[in-house]
Write a protein that holds these residues in place. Structure first.
Motif, PDB file in Angstrom:
ATOM      1  N   ARG A   5       0.834  -1.219   0.000  1.00  0.00           N
ATOM      2  CA  ARG A   5       0.000   0.000   0.000  1.00  0.00           C
ATOM      3  C   ARG A   5       0.859   1.256   0.000  1.00  0.00           C
ATOM      4  O   ARG A   5       0.557   2.222  -0.698  1.00  0.00           O
ATOM      5  CB  ARG A   5      -0.928  -0.025   1.220  1.00  0.00           C
ATOM      6  CG  ARG A   5      -1.810   1.179   1.343  1.00  0.00           C
ATOM      7  CD  ARG A   5      -2.919   1.153   0.320  1.00  0.00           C
ATOM      8  NE  ARG A   5      -3.743   2.344   0.495  1.00  0.00           N
ATOM      9  CZ  ARG A   5      -4.329   2.986  -0.482  1.00  0.00           C
ATOM     10  NH1 ARG A   5      -4.233   2.562  -1.711  1.00  0.00           N
ATOM     11  NH2 ARG A   5      -5.042   4.057  -0.247  1.00  0.00           N
ATOM     12  N   LEU A   6       1.937   1.265   0.765  1.00  0.00           N
ATOM     13  CA  LEU A   6       2.830   2.424   0.809  1.00  0.00           C
ATOM     14  C   LEU A   6       3.455   2.672  -0.557  1.00  0.00           C
ATOM     15  O   LEU A   6       3.511   3.810  -1.038  1.00  0.00           O
ATOM     16  CB  LEU A   6       3.925   2.207   1.860  1.00  0.00           C
ATOM     17  CG  LEU A   6       5.004   3.291   1.944  1.00  0.00           C
ATOM     18  CD1 LEU A   6       4.389   4.637   2.296  1.00  0.00           C
ATOM     19  CD2 LEU A   6       6.062   2.908   2.952  1.00  0.00           C
ATOM     20  N   ARG A   7       3.909   1.623  -1.206  1.00  0.00           N
ATOM     21  CA  ARG A   7       4.507   1.765  -2.535  1.00  0.00           C
ATOM     22  C   ARG A   7       3.471   2.248  -3.549  1.00  0.00           C
ATOM     23  O   ARG A   7       3.781   3.059  -4.427  1.00  0.00           O
ATOM     24  CB  ARG A   7       5.123   0.439  -2.948  1.00  0.00           C
ATOM     25  CG  ARG A   7       6.298   0.096  -2.036  1.00  0.00           C
ATOM     26  CD  ARG A   7       6.671  -1.341  -2.067  1.00  0.00           C
ATOM     27  NE  ARG A   7       7.274  -1.729  -3.328  1.00  0.00           N
ATOM     28  CZ  ARG A   7       7.608  -2.971  -3.616  1.00  0.00           C
ATOM     29  NH1 ARG A   7       7.412  -3.943  -2.742  1.00  0.00           N
ATOM     30  NH2 ARG A   7       8.153  -3.268  -4.767  1.00  0.00           N
ATOM     31  N   TYR A   8       2.257   1.763  -3.419  1.00  0.00           N
ATOM     32  CA  TYR A   8       1.167   2.204  -4.294  1.00  0.00           C
ATOM     33  C   TYR A   8       0.914   3.709  -4.120  1.00  0.00           C
ATOM     34  O   TYR A   8       0.794   4.451  -5.090  1.00  0.00           O
ATOM     35  CB  TYR A   8      -0.096   1.397  -3.991  1.00  0.00           C
ATOM     36  CG  TYR A   8      -1.277   1.779  -4.819  1.00  0.00           C
ATOM     37  CD1 TYR A   8      -1.389   1.350  -6.133  1.00  0.00           C
ATOM     38  CD2 TYR A   8      -2.290   2.566  -4.289  1.00  0.00           C
ATOM     39  CE1 TYR A   8      -2.481   1.696  -6.906  1.00  0.00           C
ATOM     40  CE2 TYR A   8      -3.378   2.916  -5.047  1.00  0.00           C
ATOM     41  CZ  TYR A   8      -3.478   2.485  -6.354  1.00  0.00           C
ATOM     42  OH  TYR A   8      -4.562   2.839  -7.110  1.00  0.00           O
ATOM     43  N   VAL A   9       0.873   4.150  -2.873  1.00  0.00           N
ATOM     44  CA  VAL A   9       0.678   5.579  -2.583  1.00  0.00           C
ATOM     45  C   VAL A   9       1.840   6.400  -3.135  1.00  0.00           C
ATOM     46  O   VAL A   9       1.644   7.472  -3.714  1.00  0.00           O
ATOM     47  CB  VAL A   9       0.480   5.811  -1.067  1.00  0.00           C
ATOM     48  CG1 VAL A   9       0.537   7.287  -0.723  1.00  0.00           C
ATOM     49  CG2 VAL A   9      -0.836   5.207  -0.612  1.00  0.00           C
ATOM     50  N   GLU A  10       3.055   5.906  -2.982  1.00  0.00           N
ATOM     51  CA  GLU A  10       4.222   6.600  -3.539  1.00  0.00           C
ATOM     52  C   GLU A  10       4.095   6.778  -5.048  1.00  0.00           C
ATOM     53  O   GLU A  10       4.426   7.841  -5.585  1.00  0.00           O
ATOM     54  CB  GLU A  10       5.502   5.830  -3.226  1.00  0.00           C
ATOM     55  CG  GLU A  10       5.918   5.886  -1.782  1.00  0.00           C
ATOM     56  CD  GLU A  10       7.095   4.986  -1.467  1.00  0.00           C
ATOM     57  OE1 GLU A  10       7.684   5.179  -0.391  1.00  0.00           O
ATOM     58  OE2 GLU A  10       7.439   4.098  -2.271  1.00  0.00           O
ATOM     59  N   SER A  11       3.602   5.756  -5.722  1.00  0.00           N
ATOM     60  CA  SER A  11       3.428   5.873  -7.177  1.00  0.00           C
ATOM     61  C   SER A  11       2.414   6.957  -7.510  1.00  0.00           C
ATOM     62  O   SER A  11       2.586   7.698  -8.478  1.00  0.00           O
ATOM     63  CB  SER A  11       3.013   4.532  -7.787  1.00  0.00           C
ATOM     64  OG  SER A  11       1.665   4.213  -7.498  1.00  0.00           O
ATOM     65  N   GLY A  12       1.367   7.066  -6.715  1.00  0.00           N
ATOM     66  CA  GLY A  12       0.375   8.115  -6.933  1.00  0.00           C
ATOM     67  C   GLY A  12       0.951   9.503  -6.728  1.00  0.00           C
ATOM     68  O   GLY A  12       0.639  10.435  -7.466  1.00  0.00           O
ATOM     69  N   ILE A  13       1.813   9.634  -5.742  1.00  0.00           N
ATOM     70  CA  ILE A  13       2.474  10.920  -5.501  1.00  0.00           C
ATOM     71  C   ILE A  13       3.334  11.284  -6.704  1.00  0.00           C
ATOM     72  O   ILE A  13       3.303  12.429  -7.178  1.00  0.00           O
ATOM     73  CB  ILE A  13       3.306  10.869  -4.200  1.00  0.00           C
ATOM     74  CG1 ILE A  13       2.371  10.784  -2.996  1.00  0.00           C
ATOM     75  CG2 ILE A  13       4.238  12.078  -4.102  1.00  0.00           C
ATOM     76  CD1 ILE A  13       3.069  10.444  -1.692  1.00  0.00           C
ATOM     77  N   GLU A  14       4.080  10.322  -7.213  1.00  0.00           N
ATOM     78  CA  GLU A  14       4.926  10.591  -8.384  1.00  0.00           C
ATOM     79  C   GLU A  14       4.073  10.948  -9.601  1.00  0.00           C
ATOM     80  O   GLU A  14       4.434  11.842 -10.376  1.00  0.00           O
ATOM     81  CB  GLU A  14       5.831   9.405  -8.683  1.00  0.00           C
ATOM     82  CG  GLU A  14       6.881   9.146  -7.629  1.00  0.00           C
ATOM     83  CD  GLU A  14       7.791  10.328  -7.364  1.00  0.00           C
ATOM     84  OE1 GLU A  14       8.055  11.140  -8.272  1.00  0.00           O
ATOM     85  OE2 GLU A  14       8.267  10.463  -6.216  1.00  0.00           O
ATOM     86  N   LEU A  15       2.950  10.287  -9.762  1.00  0.00           N
ATOM     87  CA  LEU A  15       2.049  10.646 -10.872  1.00  0.00           C
ATOM     88  C   LEU A  15       1.565  12.081 -10.738  1.00  0.00           C
ATOM     89  O   LEU A  15       1.547  12.838 -11.722  1.00  0.00           O
ATOM     90  CB  LEU A  15       0.843   9.706 -10.909  1.00  0.00           C
ATOM     91  CG  LEU A  15       1.074   8.336 -11.512  1.00  0.00           C
ATOM     92  CD1 LEU A  15      -0.185   7.485 -11.375  1.00  0.00           C
ATOM     93  CD2 LEU A  15       1.485   8.447 -12.965  1.00  0.00           C
ATOM     94  N   ASN A  16       1.172  12.448  -9.540  1.00  0.00           N
ATOM     95  CA  ASN A  16       0.689  13.819  -9.309  1.00  0.00           C
ATOM     96  C   ASN A  16       1.772  14.857  -9.563  1.00  0.00           C
ATOM     97  O   ASN A  16       1.470  15.987  -9.935  1.00  0.00           O
ATOM     98  CB  ASN A  16       0.137  13.965  -7.896  1.00  0.00           C
ATOM     99  CG  ASN A  16      -1.191  13.285  -7.724  1.00  0.00           C
ATOM    100  OD1 ASN A  16      -1.935  13.097  -8.694  1.00  0.00           O
ATOM    101  ND2 ASN A  16      -1.504  12.894  -6.507  1.00  0.00           N
TER     102      ASN A  16
END
Length: 75
Positions: A5-16
């Protein structure tokens, strides 16, 4: 070890932030480490679907999504 879940959230931050290649790297690594983590595949599909030069990657990811959830094979 970092939880999925943390890695998934990190990917979302990078997308943003507009860092698509970094988001893809995080998600591809996550998918390799946790191949049954559907959200990673779903986000990869969304990214690859928008890119004309990543159609092969999109098809690969769509196949994985179908493997995980054959009853929900709409991608």
């Amino acid at each position: 070890y970092r939880p999925e879940r943390l890695r998934y959230v990190e990917s979302g931050i990078e997308l943003n932030r507009g860092n698509y290649e970094e988001a893809i790297k995080i998600l591809e690594d996550l998918a390799d480490d946790a191949p049954d983590y559907y959200p990673a595949w779903e986000r990869l599909a969304a990214i690859y679907r928008q890119s004309e030069d990543k159609k092969d990657e999109y098809l690969r990811v769509a196949r994985e999504m179908t493997r995980l959830f054959p009853q929900d094979a709409v991608v």
